[in-house]
Design a protein around this motif. Sequence first.
Motif, PDB file in Angstrom:
ATOM      1  N   GLU A  89     -21.084  58.693  28.683  1.00 55.75           N
ATOM      2  CA  GLU A  89     -20.425  59.951  28.314  1.00 55.75           C
ATOM      3  C   GLU A  89     -21.269  61.127  28.772  1.00 55.75           C
ATOM      4  OE1 GLU A  89     -17.552  60.659  26.493  1.00 55.75           O
ATOM      5  OE2 GLU A  89     -17.013  58.547  26.364  1.00 55.75           O
ATOM      6  N   ASP A  90     -20.613  62.225  29.117  1.00 56.29           N
ATOM      7  CA  ASP A  90     -21.340  63.464  29.367  1.00 56.29           C
ATOM      8  C   ASP A  90     -21.863  63.975  28.029  1.00 56.29           C
ATOM      9  OD1 ASP A  90     -20.762  63.498  32.092  1.00 56.29           O
ATOM     10  OD2 ASP A  90     -18.905  64.635  31.792  1.00 56.29           O
ATOM     11  N   VAL A  91     -23.045  64.607  28.040  1.00 50.23           N
ATOM     12  CA  VAL A  91     -23.640  65.100  26.797  1.00 50.23           C
ATOM     13  C   VAL A  91     -22.686  66.024  26.041  1.00 50.23           C
ATOM     14  CG1 VAL A  91     -25.512  66.511  25.825  1.00 50.23           C
ATOM     15  CG2 VAL A  91     -26.034  64.738  27.505  1.00 50.23           C
ATOM     16  N   PRO A  92     -22.046  67.017  26.681  1.00 50.30           N
ATOM     17  CA  PRO A  92     -21.131  67.876  25.914  1.00 50.30           C
ATOM     18  C   PRO A  92     -19.983  67.105  25.258  1.00 50.30           C
ATOM     19  CG  PRO A  92     -21.656  68.910  28.012  1.00 50.30           C
ATOM     20  CD  PRO A  92     -22.198  67.505  28.062  1.00 50.30           C
ATOM     21  N   ASP A  93     -19.414  66.130  25.959  1.00 49.90           N
ATOM     22  CA  ASP A  93     -18.327  65.342  25.374  1.00 49.90           C
ATOM     23  C   ASP A  93     -18.822  64.513  24.187  1.00 49.90           C
ATOM     24  OD1 ASP A  93     -16.572  66.339  27.276  1.00 49.90           O
ATOM     25  OD2 ASP A  93     -16.772  64.594  28.593  1.00 49.90           O
ATOM     26  N   LEU A  94     -19.999  63.950  24.325  1.00 50.16           N
ATOM     27  CA  LEU A  94     -20.595  63.167  23.248  1.00 50.16           C
ATOM     28  C   LEU A  94     -20.864  64.043  22.030  1.00 50.16           C
ATOM     29  CD1 LEU A  94     -21.730  60.285  22.643  1.00 50.16           C
ATOM     30  CD2 LEU A  94     -23.947  61.193  23.336  1.00 50.16           C
ATOM     31  N   LEU A  95     -21.429  65.235  22.254  1.00 48.38           N
ATOM     32  CA  LEU A  95     -21.718  66.151  21.144  1.00 48.38           C
ATOM     33  C   LEU A  95     -20.435  66.631  20.477  1.00 48.38           C
ATOM     34  CD1 LEU A  95     -24.650  68.240  22.628  1.00 48.38           C
ATOM     35  CD2 LEU A  95     -24.758  66.634  20.702  1.00 48.38           C
ATOM     36  N   ASP A  96     -19.397  66.880  21.256  1.00 47.23           N
ATOM     37  CA  ASP A  96     -18.117  67.298  20.700  1.00 47.23           C
ATOM     38  C   ASP A  96     -17.569  66.207  19.779  1.00 47.23           C
ATOM     39  OD1 ASP A  96     -14.957  67.296  20.900  1.00 47.23           O
ATOM     40  OD2 ASP A  96     -15.605  69.354  21.321  1.00 47.23           O
ATOM     41  N   ALA A  97     -17.559  64.971  20.243  1.00 48.75           N
ATOM     42  CA  ALA A  97     -17.067  63.851  19.431  1.00 48.75           C
ATOM     43  C   ALA A  97     -17.922  63.660  18.182  1.00 48.75           C
ATOM     44  CB  ALA A  97     -17.040  62.573  20.266  1.00 48.75           C
ATOM     45  N   PHE A  98     -19.233  63.804  18.333  1.00 44.80           N
ATOM     46  CA  PHE A  98     -20.129  63.683  17.186  1.00 44.80           C
ATOM     47  C   PHE A  98     -19.854  64.787  16.171  1.00 44.80           C
ATOM     48  CE2 PHE A  98     -24.583  64.767  15.630  1.00 44.80           C
ATOM     49  CZ  PHE A  98     -24.496  63.937  14.522  1.00 44.80           C
ATOM     50  N   GLY A  99     -19.646  66.014  16.633  1.00 45.98           N
ATOM     51  CA  GLY A  99     -19.336  67.121  15.723  1.00 45.98           C
ATOM     52  C   GLY A  99     -18.078  66.861  14.915  1.00 45.98           C
ATOM     53  N   ARG A 100     -17.069  66.339  15.574  1.00 48.28           N
ATOM     54  CA  ARG A 100     -15.818  66.010  14.879  1.00 48.28           C
ATOM     55  C   ARG A 100     -16.070  64.959  13.795  1.00 48.28           C
ATOM     56  NH1 ARG A 100     -10.903  66.546  18.869  1.00 48.28           N
ATOM     57  NH2 ARG A 100     -11.823  67.819  20.499  1.00 48.28           N
ATOM     58  N   PHE A 101     -16.870  63.954  14.139  1.00 53.06           N
ATOM     59  CA  PHE A 101     -17.193  62.868  13.219  1.00 53.06           C
ATOM     60  C   PHE A 101     -17.990  63.368  12.014  1.00 53.06           C
ATOM     61  CE2 PHE A 101     -20.150  59.623  11.742  1.00 53.06           C
ATOM     62  CZ  PHE A 101     -19.328  58.513  11.564  1.00 53.06           C
ATOM     63  N   LEU A 102     -18.833  64.354  12.234  1.00 53.77           N
ATOM     64  CA  LEU A 102     -19.798  64.799  11.230  1.00 53.77           C
ATOM     65  C   LEU A 102     -19.197  65.647  10.114  1.00 53.77           C
ATOM     66  CD1 LEU A 102     -22.830  64.546  10.674  1.00 53.77           C
ATOM     67  CD2 LEU A 102     -23.191  66.570  12.096  1.00 53.77           C
ATOM     68  N   VAL A 103     -18.034  66.253  10.340  1.00 53.45           N
ATOM     69  CA  VAL A 103     -17.483  67.184   9.348  1.00 53.45           C
ATOM     70  C   VAL A 103     -17.250  66.541   7.982  1.00 53.45           C
ATOM     71  CG1 VAL A 103     -15.479  68.621   8.766  1.00 53.45           C
ATOM     72  CG2 VAL A 103     -16.601  68.846  10.995  1.00 53.45           C
ATOM     73  N   PRO A 104     -16.543  65.415   7.860  1.00 55.02           N
ATOM     74  CA  PRO A 104     -16.321  64.876   6.508  1.00 55.02           C
ATOM     75  C   PRO A 104     -17.613  64.626   5.709  1.00 55.02           C
ATOM     76  CG  PRO A 104     -14.807  63.869   8.042  1.00 55.02           C
ATOM     77  CD  PRO A 104     -15.795  64.662   8.869  1.00 55.02           C
ATOM     78  N   PRO A 105     -18.647  63.989   6.282  1.00 58.36           N
ATOM     79  CA  PRO A 105     -19.854  63.815   5.465  1.00 58.36           C
ATOM     80  C   PRO A 105     -20.554  65.133   5.133  1.00 58.36           C
ATOM     81  CG  PRO A 105     -20.158  62.810   7.644  1.00 58.36           C
ATOM     82  CD  PRO A 105     -18.739  63.235   7.539  1.00 58.36           C
ATOM     83  N   LEU A 106     -20.477  66.114   6.022  1.00 52.32           N
ATOM     84  CA  LEU A 106     -21.082  67.414   5.717  1.00 52.32           C
ATOM     85  C   LEU A 106     -20.339  68.107   4.585  1.00 52.32           C
ATOM     86  CD1 LEU A 106     -21.982  68.891   9.223  1.00 52.32           C
ATOM     87  CD2 LEU A 106     -23.545  67.991   7.489  1.00 52.32           C
ATOM     88  N   VAL A 107     -19.017  68.088   4.621  1.00 52.61           N
ATOM     89  CA  VAL A 107     -18.240  68.720   3.553  1.00 52.61           C
ATOM     90  C   VAL A 107     -18.490  67.994   2.237  1.00 52.61           C
ATOM     91  CG1 VAL A 107     -15.914  69.233   2.706  1.00 52.61           C
ATOM     92  CG2 VAL A 107     -16.493  69.678   5.099  1.00 52.61           C
ATOM     93  N   GLU A 108     -18.588  66.678   2.291  1.00 52.34           N
ATOM     94  CA  GLU A 108     -18.867  65.909   1.076  1.00 52.34           C
ATOM     95  C   GLU A 108     -20.245  66.265   0.510  1.00 52.34           C
ATOM     96  OE1 GLU A 108     -19.896  61.325   0.158  1.00 52.34           O
ATOM     97  OE2 GLU A 108     -17.987  61.661   1.196  1.00 52.34           O
ATOM     98  N   THR A 109     -21.224  66.365   1.385  1.00 54.96           N
ATOM     99  CA  THR A 109     -22.592  66.650   0.946  1.00 54.96           C
ATOM    100  C   THR A 109     -22.758  68.082   0.451  1.00 54.96           C
ATOM    101  OG1 THR A 109     -23.456  65.016   2.480  1.00 54.96           O
ATOM    102  CG2 THR A 109     -25.013  66.667   1.672  1.00 54.96           C
ATOM    103  N   TYR A 110     -22.191  69.033   1.172  1.00 57.89           N
ATOM    104  CA  TYR A 110     -22.391  70.444   0.847  1.00 57.89           C
ATOM    105  C   TYR A 110     -21.159  71.077   0.228  1.00 57.89           C
ATOM    106  CZ  TYR A 110     -26.579  69.689   3.500  1.00 57.89           C
ATOM    107  OH  TYR A 110     -27.775  69.189   3.942  1.00 57.89           O
TER     108      TYR A 110
END
Length: 180
Positions: free
Chosen positions: A60-81
């Motif tokens: 994967e290109d780094v920007p595409d990987l980071l974009d997908a990771f950002g999408r994945f990260l939202v639910p645990p961040l909202v749960e935590t904070y």
Amino acid sequence: MHGIVLKGLKDFVTTEYDREAWRGIQDGAGLEGKVYVPVTEYEDADVLALVEAAADATGEDVPDLLDAFGRFLVPPLVETYGVHVAAEWTGLELVANVETYIHEALRAKQLSTYTPPALSAEWVGDDRVAVTYTSERELCALAVGLLRGIETYYDEQYRIEEQTCMLDGDDRCEILVTRQ
């Protein structure tokens, strides 16, 4: 880098690929066997090396990987904070308030050198927020992925336009988020 991001990266890789992929990425980054705890801070170099190794391992290109990771990260961040997120907020209200309510709260709790990215967000209409991102890490694709993750999490539709980008040589990323 805050440990919740690195723990989230591990969870992302093991969910999207598998545990063996995570071990291979750690090895490729020279961080074999390192454990990431959400409430601990780590060197920025760790996340940057892991992202590069993940891009190499997945193709994967780094920007595409980071974009997908950002999408994945939202639910645990909202749960935590979530304690810093008003229950009645829309996703766009979260975007408009992330710096004031979440990053400032994180900075207040930290006695060390934790430095979340500098964000500013301001309403520029009833359904539009202008976001400015600056960070030495230049993980702006992650920021865009987080915005897309908020869009999905809140079941909203946004038009996300990058007006300027640090990766293009600008001194900051300016992102316009419009609810459709």
